[in-house]
Motif scaffolding. Structure first.
Motif, PDB file in Angstrom:
ATOM      1  N   PHE A  55       0.509  12.933  -8.918  1.00 19.30           N
ATOM      2  CA  PHE A  55       1.189  11.701  -8.509  1.00 19.30           C
ATOM      3  C   PHE A  55       0.464  11.057  -7.336  1.00 19.30           C
ATOM      4  CE2 PHE A  55       4.645  13.988 -10.553  1.00 19.30           C
ATOM      5  CZ  PHE A  55       5.323  12.992 -11.232  1.00 19.30           C
ATOM      6  N   VAL A  56       0.387   9.723  -7.372  1.00 17.40           N
ATOM      7  CA  VAL A  56      -0.088   8.931  -6.231  1.00 17.40           C
ATOM      8  C   VAL A  56       0.897   7.787  -6.034  1.00 17.40           C
ATOM      9  CG1 VAL A  56      -1.932   7.520  -5.265  1.00 17.40           C
ATOM     10  CG2 VAL A  56      -2.509   9.475  -6.708  1.00 17.40           C
ATOM     11  N   TYR A  57       1.285   7.576  -4.782  1.00 19.66           N
ATOM     12  CA  TYR A  57       2.261   6.534  -4.487  1.00 19.66           C
ATOM     13  C   TYR A  57       1.633   5.448  -3.611  1.00 19.66           C
ATOM     14  CZ  TYR A  57       5.581  10.043  -6.137  1.00 19.66           C
ATOM     15  OH  TYR A  57       6.237  10.967  -6.899  1.00 19.66           O
ATOM     16  N   GLN A  58       2.411   4.383  -3.397  1.00 22.05           N
ATOM     17  CA  GLN A  58       1.935   3.279  -2.558  1.00 22.05           C
ATOM     18  C   GLN A  58       1.675   3.758  -1.132  1.00 22.05           C
ATOM     19  OE1 GLN A  58       4.329  -0.228  -2.889  1.00 22.05           O
ATOM     20  NE2 GLN A  58       3.368  -1.258  -1.167  1.00 22.05           N
ATOM     21  N   PHE A  59       2.550   4.608  -0.620  1.00 24.51           N
ATOM     22  CA  PHE A  59       2.354   5.225   0.680  1.00 24.51           C
ATOM     23  C   PHE A  59       1.848   6.639   0.452  1.00 24.51           C
ATOM     24  CE2 PHE A  59       3.876   7.406   4.573  1.00 24.51           C
ATOM     25  CZ  PHE A  59       3.206   6.637   5.501  1.00 24.51           C
TER      26      PHE A  59
ATOM     27  N   GLU B 207      -8.701   5.911   4.050  1.00 24.31           N
ATOM     28  CA  GLU B 207      -8.978   7.350   4.066  1.00 24.31           C
ATOM     29  C   GLU B 207      -7.731   8.144   3.686  1.00 24.31           C
ATOM     30  OE1 GLU B 207     -12.479   7.507   7.499  1.00 24.31           O
ATOM     31  OE2 GLU B 207     -10.368   7.638   8.076  1.00 24.31           O
ATOM     32  N   GLN B 208      -6.593   7.725   4.195  1.00 21.40           N
ATOM     33  CA  GLN B 208      -5.339   8.406   3.854  1.00 21.40           C
ATOM     34  C   GLN B 208      -5.099   8.394   2.346  1.00 21.40           C
ATOM     35  OE1 GLN B 208      -2.662   6.055   6.180  1.00 21.40           O
ATOM     36  NE2 GLN B 208      -2.792   7.355   7.996  1.00 21.40           N
ATOM     37  N   GLN B 209      -5.332   7.240   1.731  1.00 18.29           N
ATOM     38  CA  GLN B 209      -5.069   7.147   0.298  1.00 18.29           C
ATOM     39  C   GLN B 209      -6.097   7.938  -0.502  1.00 18.29           C
ATOM     40  OE1 GLN B 209      -2.345   6.564  -0.563  1.00 18.29           O
ATOM     41  NE2 GLN B 209      -2.009   5.069  -2.176  1.00 18.29           N
ATOM     42  N   ARG B 210      -7.322   8.011  -0.032  1.00 19.94           N
ATOM     43  CA  ARG B 210      -8.325   8.841  -0.713  1.00 19.94           C
ATOM     44  C   ARG B 210      -7.930  10.313  -0.661  1.00 19.94           C
ATOM     45  NH1 ARG B 210     -11.821   4.714   1.426  1.00 19.94           N
ATOM     46  NH2 ARG B 210     -13.199   3.872  -0.205  1.00 19.94           N
ATOM     47  N   VAL B 211      -7.414  10.740   0.483  1.00 23.85           N
ATOM     48  CA  VAL B 211      -6.937  12.124   0.601  1.00 23.85           C
ATOM     49  C   VAL B 211      -5.754  12.345  -0.337  1.00 23.85           C
ATOM     50  CG1 VAL B 211      -5.932  13.858   2.146  1.00 23.85           C
ATOM     51  CG2 VAL B 211      -7.788  12.386   2.959  1.00 23.85           C
ATOM     52  N   ALA B 212      -4.882  11.339  -0.438  1.00 25.61           N
ATOM     53  CA  ALA B 212      -3.745  11.443  -1.362  1.00 25.61           C
ATOM     54  C   ALA B 212      -4.228  11.589  -2.810  1.00 25.61           C
ATOM     55  CB  ALA B 212      -2.833  10.231  -1.225  1.00 25.61           C
ATOM     56  N   PHE B 213      -5.300  10.891  -3.171  1.00 23.20           N
ATOM     57  CA  PHE B 213      -5.877  11.050  -4.511  1.00 23.20           C
ATOM     58  C   PHE B 213      -6.317  12.498  -4.715  1.00 23.20           C
ATOM     59  CE2 PHE B 213      -7.548   6.383  -4.541  1.00 23.20           C
ATOM     60  CZ  PHE B 213      -6.247   5.927  -4.673  1.00 23.20           C
ATOM     61  N   CYS B 214      -7.007  13.034  -3.712  1.00 21.95           N
ATOM     62  CA  CYS B 214      -7.500  14.414  -3.808  1.00 21.95           C
ATOM     63  C   CYS B 214      -6.347  15.392  -3.974  1.00 21.95           C
ATOM     64  CB  CYS B 214      -8.311  14.777  -2.570  1.00 21.95           C
ATOM     65  SG  CYS B 214      -9.858  13.854  -2.384  1.00 21.95           S
TER      66      CYS B 214
ATOM     67  N   THR C 230     -10.333  -3.174   1.153  1.00 14.29           N
ATOM     68  CA  THR C 230     -10.097  -1.733   1.088  1.00 14.29           C
ATOM     69  C   THR C 230      -9.467  -1.355  -0.248  1.00 14.29           C
ATOM     70  OG1 THR C 230      -9.768  -1.667   3.489  1.00 14.29           O
ATOM     71  CG2 THR C 230      -9.002   0.231   2.237  1.00 14.29           C
ATOM     72  N   SER C 231      -8.559  -2.192  -0.737  1.00 17.54           N
ATOM     73  CA  SER C 231      -7.920  -1.949  -2.023  1.00 17.54           C
ATOM     74  C   SER C 231      -8.957  -1.829  -3.131  1.00 17.54           C
ATOM     75  CB  SER C 231      -6.937  -3.078  -2.338  1.00 17.54           C
ATOM     76  OG  SER C 231      -6.416  -2.939  -3.643  1.00 17.54           O
ATOM     77  N   ASP C 232      -9.919  -2.735  -3.147  1.00  9.86           N
ATOM     78  CA  ASP C 232     -10.957  -2.717  -4.167  1.00  9.86           C
ATOM     79  C   ASP C 232     -11.792  -1.442  -4.087  1.00  9.86           C
ATOM     80  OD1 ASP C 232     -12.390  -4.440  -6.280  1.00  9.86           O
ATOM     81  OD2 ASP C 232     -14.033  -3.829  -4.959  1.00  9.86           O
ATOM     82  N   GLN C 233     -12.141  -1.035  -2.867  1.00  7.84           N
ATOM     83  CA  GLN C 233     -12.947   0.168  -2.674  1.00  7.84           C
ATOM     84  C   GLN C 233     -12.186   1.420  -3.085  1.00  7.84           C
ATOM     85  OE1 GLN C 233     -13.868  -0.113   1.483  1.00  7.84           O
ATOM     86  NE2 GLN C 233     -15.460  -1.662   1.195  1.00  7.84           N
ATOM     87  N   VAL C 234     -10.920   1.486  -2.689  1.00  3.68           N
ATOM     88  CA  VAL C 234     -10.106   2.659  -3.002  1.00  3.68           C
ATOM     89  C   VAL C 234      -9.837   2.739  -4.501  1.00  3.68           C
ATOM     90  CG1 VAL C 234      -7.807   3.668  -2.706  1.00  3.68           C
ATOM     91  CG2 VAL C 234      -9.082   2.856  -0.712  1.00  3.68           C
TER      92      VAL C 234
END
Length: 228
Positions: free
Chosen positions: A92-96, A151-158, A181-185
């Motif tokens: 799961f990945v969320y907005q936050f 970075e937080q969202q990339r860690v959440a992906f991991c 940042t949205s495009d990169q993430v």
């Protein structure tokens, strides 16, 4: 060979509320998601996207209909069986990001693996590999508060991919980020999806990002339809 990793069959879901009394958000929704496929889910706010994702990920139950994940029928199963399927085959990945603030980036990815029975050494190795792939290995020892939003969202992906799931469910995963940042993430997320060979159902309001996926589905009147 059957490569369907997520099958939703005739899902119905109604919530009780004050007025008019009932709100039916799903009315026979059907979906087949295949291995390696990234599908965008678009709909107005309140149309039921989060409900659909929660049912697909076994966090909620439908009033009627079936859910099958990685060939396993989860319909009517008890909490223990549903939890085991979710832990093994769903990310799961969320907005936050929802990272645990008292733990480092590395520890946030290690913990779900330990809960799934992975040895600490193997969990740390897997976590560092994932962090390196998303470009934040140098921040492994930092807590979430010391990381940027991207970075937080990339860690959440991991963390979502820590246990090598077959299915990834994401609810507005770039919604809290600025456009650049949205495009990169998002590019990072899609690279992970392709590299891991998993299936992804990604809810988004961003039609440009949706167009970069394999298919776009609209939740319309409680039914999933191809977006025009």
């Amino acid at each position: 060979m059957n490569d369907v990793t997520l099958r939703l069959s005739s899902l119905n879901k109604t919530y009780l509320q004050g007025t008019p009394g009932e709100l039916q958000v799903l009315r026979g929704a059907d979906l087949e998601l295949r291995a390696g496929e990234a599908v965008a889910l678009v709909a107005p706010s309140g149309a039921g996207k989060s409900t659909l994702l929660h049912i697909a990920g076994l966090l909620d139950t439908p009033d009627a209909g079936g859910v099958e994940i990685a060939g396993r029928n989860a319909s009517g199963k008890g909490d223990r069986t549903r939890t085991a399927i979710r832990r093994q085959d769903v990310g799961f990945v969320y907005q936050f990001h929802h990272l645990l603030p008292e733990f480092t980036a590395l520890e946030n990815i290690v913990l779900p693996q330990l809960a799934n029975g992975t040895s600490e050494k193997a969990a740390q190795e897997r976590s560092m590999q994932l962090l390196d792939r998303v470009g934040v290995a140098a921040r492994a020892d930092h807590r979430p508060a010391a990381l940027s939003g991207g970075e937080q969202q990339r860690v959440a992906f991991c963390r979502a991919l820590a246990n090598a799931p077959r299915v990834l469910l994401a609810d507005e995963p770039t919604g809290n980020l600025d456009p650049e940042t949205s495009d990169q993430v998002f590019a990072t997320l899609m690279a992970l999806v392709r590299d891991e060979g998993l299936s992804a159902l990604i809810a988004t309001h961003n039609l440009e990002l949706a167009a970069r996926m394999d298919r776009v589905l609209r939740l319309d009147g409680g039914v999933l339809r191809p977006a025009e």
